[in-house]
Design an enzyme around this catalytic site. Structure first.
Site, short mmCIF file in Angstrom:
data_model
loop_
_atom_site.label_atom_id
_atom_site.label_comp_id
_atom_site.label_asym_id
_atom_site.label_seq_id
_atom_site.Cartn_x
_atom_site.Cartn_y
_atom_site.Cartn_z
N ASN A 1 0.79 -1.22 0.00
CA ASN A 1 0.00 0.00 0.00
C ASN A 1 0.83 1.28 0.00
OD1 ASN A 1 -2.40 1.80 0.78
ND2 ASN A 1 -1.08 1.97 2.59
N TYR B 1 4.67 9.07 -11.73
CA TYR B 1 3.64 8.39 -10.94
C TYR B 1 2.79 7.51 -11.85
CZ TYR B 1 -0.28 7.83 -7.69
OH TYR B 1 -1.27 7.32 -6.88
#
Length: 272
Positions: free
Chosen positions: A94, A161
């Site tokens: 995560n 990203y």
């Protein structure tokens, strides 16, 4: 929808100190799991675990400081989780960060750290999970990798990203039914749009993203529902669970790549 129960299972969560990680830890423990969480922020991570322990008991959760960008450190902490609870049934990769400056303006920025945390640590965490889950008794488990809707949509504001999250999507989908069939491990991903985590709030302050964030944001609780779908629905393997304001929770449709390859081969043969 199938039924993988989390009761009695051991979950390992990176980035447990805030956002999705902290909320998922609470949800899993409330359903009967135990959690080993790690985070680079010692104070935040310990606060989350202490709150869980106060509510559910001292053996419900444990915490260790970890810099997931250091793959050796990630391995060290993962082994500590196995030593603490004896096994790991659920691994949630995560931990994540966003870009702090425009790549076009500052190509050196923090792009390598974004890749280290958002992609390479996901690959390493999955590798650690597979090696552990196939040897423990009973074998098997679930891995959930955190992608993003940015994994499908090019964005000049955050190209590194996007590259990392596209990598997570492709990596996760590649580890589908074959891994499940051979090792009894399901590897799934979640791909949320913006939610009001720390990263979401940061994005909302960006003039180029503000309107999109406001229009597309989803509740954090809905994202946690999607995490639980990826974990508990045992019909999913190599799947990406999407979370959008438009459709809520849905599963990215799979294309039969084998059929596509066969059709392409047939066309090429016909031309000879």
């Amino acid at each position: 929808m199938g039924g993988y129960t989390v009761t009695g299972k051991i979950a390992f969560i990176t980035g447990v100190g805030a956002g999705f990680g902290s909320e998922l830890a609470v949800r899993l423990v409330a359903k009967g799991a135990r959690v080993f969480g790690c985070d680079i922020n010692a104070a935040n991570g310990q606060r989350v675990v202490d709150a869980i322990a106060a509510r559910f008991g001292p053996d419900a959760a444990a915490f260790a400081v970890c810099d997931v960008s250091d793959l050796a450190d990630l391995e060290r902490v993962f082994k500590a989780a196995v030593a603490r609870f004896g096994r790991v049934d659920i691994v949630v990769n995560n931990a994540g960060i966003g870009e702090t400056s425009r790549f076009s303006d500052d190509p050196d920025s923090n792009w390598k750290l974004v890749m280290d945390i958002d992609l390479y640590a996901v690959i390493k965490g999955t590798h650690l999970a597979l090696n552990q889950m196939r040897t423990q008794n009973p074998p098997g488990g679930v891995v959930v990798n955190v992608a993003s809707m940015a994994g499908f949509l090019p964005d000049p504001n955050m190209p590194v990203y996007v590259a990392a999250k596209m990598g997570v999507v492709g990596f996760t989908r590649s580890l589908g039914w074959k891994i499940f069939k051979n090792q009894n491990v399901r590897v799934n991903g979640v791909a949320p749009t913006f939610a009001m985590t720390n990263m979401g709030k940061l994005a909302a302050q960006d003039p180029d993203l503000k309107k999109y964030v406001q229009a597309s944001s989803v509740p954090v609780s809905l994202v946690i529902d999607a995490f639980m779908r990826a974990i508990e629905d045992d019909t999913l393997a190599g799947d990406i669970v999407r979370i959008t304001a438009e459709k809520g929770i849905d599963v990215l449709p799979k294309k039969d790549l084998t059929t596509v390859a066969d059709k392409n081969a047939a066309k090429a043969k016909a031309k000879i």
